[in-house]
Design a protein around this motif. Structure first.
Motif, mmCIF file in Angstrom:
data_model
loop_
_atom_site.group_PDB
_atom_site.id
_atom_site.type_symbol
_atom_site.label_atom_id
_atom_site.label_comp_id
_atom_site.label_asym_id
_atom_site.label_seq_id
_atom_site.Cartn_x
_atom_site.Cartn_y
_atom_site.Cartn_z
ATOM 1 N N ASP A 1 -34.826 4.509 -5.579
ATOM 2 C CA ASP A 1 -35.370 3.210 -5.161
ATOM 3 C C ASP A 1 -36.628 3.374 -4.324
ATOM 4 O O ASP A 1 -37.593 2.643 -4.508
ATOM 5 N N VAL A 2 -36.633 4.310 -3.407
ATOM 6 C CA VAL A 2 -37.807 4.551 -2.560
ATOM 7 C C VAL A 2 -38.969 5.027 -3.413
ATOM 8 O O VAL A 2 -40.110 4.638 -3.195
ATOM 9 N N SER A 3 -38.663 5.843 -4.392
ATOM 10 C CA SER A 3 -39.742 6.352 -5.255
ATOM 11 C C SER A 3 -40.328 5.257 -6.081
ATOM 12 O O SER A 3 -41.462 5.245 -6.409
ATOM 13 N N THR B 1 -27.352 5.355 -13.745
ATOM 14 C CA THR B 1 -26.202 6.220 -13.485
ATOM 15 C C THR B 1 -26.004 6.621 -12.031
ATOM 16 O O THR B 1 -24.889 6.924 -11.645
ATOM 17 N N LEU B 2 -27.046 6.670 -11.233
ATOM 18 C CA LEU B 2 -26.912 7.170 -9.867
ATOM 19 C C LEU B 2 -26.346 6.103 -8.932
ATOM 20 O O LEU B 2 -26.590 4.915 -9.090
ATOM 21 N N HIS B 3 -25.627 6.568 -7.910
ATOM 22 C CA HIS B 3 -25.057 5.684 -6.899
ATOM 23 C C HIS B 3 -25.198 6.352 -5.537
ATOM 24 O O HIS B 3 -25.322 7.567 -5.450
ATOM 25 N N GLY B 4 -25.156 5.577 -4.480
ATOM 26 C CA GLY B 4 -25.162 6.105 -3.118
ATOM 27 C C GLY B 4 -26.531 6.608 -2.677
ATOM 28 O O GLY B 4 -27.565 6.035 -3.023
ATOM 29 N N PRO B 5 -26.557 7.696 -1.908
ATOM 30 C CA PRO B 5 -27.817 8.217 -1.363
ATOM 31 C C PRO B 5 -28.818 8.633 -2.434
ATOM 32 O O PRO B 5 -30.018 8.490 -2.263
ATOM 33 N N ALA B 6 -28.336 9.146 -3.549
ATOM 34 C CA ALA B 6 -29.244 9.551 -4.616
ATOM 35 C C ALA B 6 -29.982 8.324 -5.173
ATOM 36 O O ALA B 6 -31.163 8.402 -5.487
#
Length: 75
Positions: free
Chosen positions: A73-75, A63-68
């Motif tokens: 992804d980093v996590s 569901t998330l898009h953009g900076p969130a």
């Protein structure tokens, strides 16, 4: 002493100092920051679905898009 050798040695020493500075910054700033972002993301996802962190991560990926999404992804 050859003047060209002194200049070259100075550049090599400056390169080593920069490499040391860069490694210090990576280990003392970026690594703890990455850990903090990962923990914060996991906490926020856990608050979203307290029973199943795995399900919360799966829903966030869908569901998330953009900076969130970058945080997930980093996590």
């Amino acid at each position: 002493m050859d003047p060209l050798t002194a200049v070259t040695a100075g550049r090599v020493a400056a390169g080593r100092r920069f490499a040391f500075y860069l490694s210090v910054q990576l280990t003392s700033v970026l690594a703890p920051g990455l850990v903090a972002v990962t923990c914060l993301t996991a906490l926020l996802l856990h608050l979203r679905d307290p029973q199943h962190l795995g399900r919360a991560v799966e829903n966030a990926v869908r569901t998330l898009h953009g900076p969130a999404m970058l945080l997930v992804d980093v996590s």
